[in-house]
Enzyme design. Structure first.
Site, PDB file in Angstrom:
ATOM      1  N   ASN A  10       0.871  -1.184   0.000  1.00  0.00           N
ATOM      2  CA  ASN A  10       0.000   0.000   0.000  1.00  0.00           C
ATOM      3  C   ASN A  10       0.903   1.228   0.000  1.00  0.00           C
ATOM      4  O   ASN A  10       1.502   1.557   1.022  1.00  0.00           O
ATOM      5  CB  ASN A  10      -0.889  -0.017   1.252  1.00  0.00           C
ATOM      6  CG  ASN A  10      -1.714   1.256   1.378  1.00  0.00           C
ATOM      7  OD1 ASN A  10      -1.879   2.006   0.413  1.00  0.00           O
ATOM      8  ND2 ASN A  10      -2.229   1.504   2.573  1.00  0.00           N
ATOM      9  N   LYS A  12       0.017   4.267  -0.334  1.00  0.00           N
ATOM     10  CA  LYS A  12      -0.667   5.463   0.192  1.00  0.00           C
ATOM     11  C   LYS A  12      -0.444   6.639  -0.769  1.00  0.00           C
ATOM     12  O   LYS A  12      -0.385   6.430  -1.967  1.00  0.00           O
ATOM     13  CB  LYS A  12      -0.189   5.775   1.609  1.00  0.00           C
ATOM     14  CG  LYS A  12      -0.148   4.532   2.504  1.00  0.00           C
ATOM     15  CD  LYS A  12      -0.001   4.853   3.950  1.00  0.00           C
ATOM     16  CE  LYS A  12       0.208   3.565   4.719  1.00  0.00           C
ATOM     17  NZ  LYS A  12      -0.029   3.683   6.128  1.00  0.00           N
ATOM     18  N   HIS A  95      -9.476   0.795   4.501  1.00  0.00           N
ATOM     19  CA  HIS A  95      -8.226   1.043   5.234  1.00  0.00           C
ATOM     20  C   HIS A  95      -8.530   1.971   6.411  1.00  0.00           C
ATOM     21  O   HIS A  95      -9.368   2.868   6.305  1.00  0.00           O
ATOM     22  CB  HIS A  95      -7.182   1.667   4.296  1.00  0.00           C
ATOM     23  CG  HIS A  95      -5.811   1.679   4.907  1.00  0.00           C
ATOM     24  ND1 HIS A  95      -5.438   2.617   5.833  1.00  0.00           N
ATOM     25  CD2 HIS A  95      -4.756   0.843   4.752  1.00  0.00           C
ATOM     26  CE1 HIS A  95      -4.192   2.361   6.226  1.00  0.00           C
ATOM     27  NE2 HIS A  95      -3.756   1.289   5.586  1.00  0.00           N
ATOM     28  N   GLU A  97      -7.074   4.437   7.549  1.00  0.00           N
ATOM     29  CA  GLU A  97      -6.923   5.880   7.257  1.00  0.00           C
ATOM     30  C   GLU A  97      -8.173   6.408   6.550  1.00  0.00           C
ATOM     31  O   GLU A  97      -8.578   7.548   6.769  1.00  0.00           O
ATOM     32  CB  GLU A  97      -5.645   6.102   6.429  1.00  0.00           C
ATOM     33  CG  GLU A  97      -4.399   5.885   7.277  1.00  0.00           C
ATOM     34  CD  GLU A  97      -3.166   5.433   6.516  1.00  0.00           C
ATOM     35  OE1 GLU A  97      -3.131   5.547   5.279  1.00  0.00           O
ATOM     36  OE2 GLU A  97      -2.225   4.937   7.178  1.00  0.00           O
ATOM     37  N   GLU A 167      -5.505  -5.349  10.191  1.00  0.00           N
ATOM     38  CA  GLU A 167      -4.494  -4.316  10.436  1.00  0.00           C
ATOM     39  C   GLU A 167      -4.797  -3.594  11.751  1.00  0.00           C
ATOM     40  O   GLU A 167      -5.616  -2.663  11.779  1.00  0.00           O
ATOM     41  CB  GLU A 167      -4.510  -3.294   9.304  1.00  0.00           C
ATOM     42  CG  GLU A 167      -4.191  -3.861   7.943  1.00  0.00           C
ATOM     43  CD  GLU A 167      -3.580  -2.809   7.046  1.00  0.00           C
ATOM     44  OE1 GLU A 167      -2.468  -3.037   6.557  1.00  0.00           O
ATOM     45  OE2 GLU A 167      -4.194  -1.741   6.854  1.00  0.00           O
ATOM     46  N   GLY A 173       2.210   2.050  10.577  1.00  0.00           N
ATOM     47  CA  GLY A 173       3.124   3.189  10.438  1.00  0.00           C
ATOM     48  C   GLY A 173       3.788   3.590  11.742  1.00  0.00           C
ATOM     49  O   GLY A 173       4.401   4.655  11.843  1.00  0.00           O
ATOM     50  N   SER A 213       3.291  -2.414  10.149  1.00  0.00           N
ATOM     51  CA  SER A 213       4.748  -2.395  10.327  1.00  0.00           C
ATOM     52  C   SER A 213       5.422  -3.731   9.980  1.00  0.00           C
ATOM     53  O   SER A 213       6.374  -4.153  10.649  1.00  0.00           O
ATOM     54  CB  SER A 213       5.121  -1.950  11.742  1.00  0.00           C
ATOM     55  OG  SER A 213       4.667  -0.621  11.972  1.00  0.00           O
TER      56      SER A 213
HETATM   57  C1  PEP Z   1      -0.738   0.020   5.727  1.00  0.00           C
HETATM   58  O1  PEP Z   1      -0.656   1.102   5.217  1.00  0.00           O
HETATM   59  O2  PEP Z   1      -1.703  -0.701   5.458  1.00  0.00           O
HETATM   60  C2  PEP Z   1       0.327  -0.428   6.629  1.00  0.00           C
HETATM   61  C3  PEP Z   1       0.210  -1.585   7.206  1.00  0.00           C
HETATM   62  O3  PEP Z   1       1.378   0.435   6.806  1.00  0.00           O
HETATM   63  P1  PEP Z   1       2.799   0.094   7.513  1.00  0.00           P
HETATM   64  O4  PEP Z   1       3.286  -1.210   6.929  1.00  0.00           O
HETATM   65  O5  PEP Z   1       3.687   1.242   7.139  1.00  0.00           O
HETATM   66  O6  PEP Z   1       2.550  -0.012   8.965  1.00  0.00           O
END
Ligand code: PEP
Length: 250
Positions: A10, A12, A95, A97, A167, A173, A213
């Site tokens: 992803n 973003k 997601h 976000e 997630e 992040g 992460s």
């Molecule tokens: C994500 O954006 O779905 C995500 C898991 O980000 P990160 O791997 O940076 O934590």
């Protein structure tokens, strides 16, 4: 049958189109287990150019969002037929976000799921709890409620087309990752929910990805868990070396 292994990236709101093209071209030169689906979810502006590159067949592309209506007076939105028309196969829906900054509710995500499935787009449907919910010990109920409320009255055969991404918001992040055991516990609960609602054929078929992460240092242990079928990777998917190492962690 062993479930599909999937490493989804992803991006973003990162990279320009030339930067994105370079990442994908470099990735395409790597050597990977062909049985792993690599799904790059790039900004919508990039998808057509990326999808026209000469690449190994297991590199696929997804959008990061789409609207539930297919067309009309919805300035700034993107419809499923638009993604379909440039050969895009996947779309991230829900997601955290999008849920947080754009107020996407479980109900609205149910409409998006319906539209994606009607247009043969494979949804990567995200769910996950905040730190406050986890600290209250309510994470499993929270995640199952997200799924129940968005899946609504979809048929089992439609659920089988979905990829679920668990997630935990506190791990996105932040550099903090769920332990492999925490990931497995939630993935197992999600699979048991699928089994009770839609039967074993569906439960044993739907890939459940972990996101939060994921990096080369932790991917192997997480992917080794029984009910973890891969990862949805944010930051580490923007660097070819780290994403390639993650893809090779199965
Ligand atoms: C994500 O954006 O779905 C995500 C898991 O980000 P990160 O791997 O940076 O934590």
């Amino acid at each position: 049958m062993r479930r599909k292994k999937i490493a989804a990236g992803n991006w973003k709101m990162n990279t320009t189109v030339p930067e994105g093209v370079k990442i994908v071209q470099d990735l395409g030169e790597g050597s990977f287990d062909i049985s792993v689906d690599i799904v790059i979810c790039a900004p919508a502006t990039h998808l057509d150019a990326l999808n026209q590159l000469e690449l190994p067949k297991n590199i696929l592309f997804g959008a990061q969002n789409m609207y539930h209506e297919t067309h009309g007076a919805y300035t700034g939105e993107i419809g499923a037929p638009m993604l379909q028309s440039i050969g895009i196969t996947h779309v991230i829906l829900g997601h955290s976000e999008r849920r947080e900054y754009f107020n996407e509710s479980n109900e609205m995500l149910g409409k998006k799921l319906r539209t994606a499935l009607d247009h043969e787009l494979i949804p990567i449907f995200c769910c996950g709890e905040s730190l406050a919910v986890r600290n209250a010990g309510a994470q499993n109920n929270h995640v199952i409620r997200q799924l129940k409320e968005s899946f609504g009255d979809l048929e089992g055969s439609e659920i089988a087309e979905i990829i679920i991404a668990y997630e935990p918001i506190w791990a996105i992040g932040t550099g903090e990752t769920a332990t492999p055991e925490q990931a497995q516990e939630m993935h197992c609960d999600i699979r048991e929910f699928l089994r009770s609602e839609y039967g074993s054929d569906v439960a044993d078929y739907v890939p459940i990805l972990y996101g939060g992460s994921v990096k080369p240092a932790n991917a192997k242990d997480i992917f080794a868990q029984e009910d973890v079928d891969g990862g949805l990777v944010g930051g580490a998917s923007l660097k070819v070396d780290s994403f390639a190492a993650i893809v090779n962690s199965f």
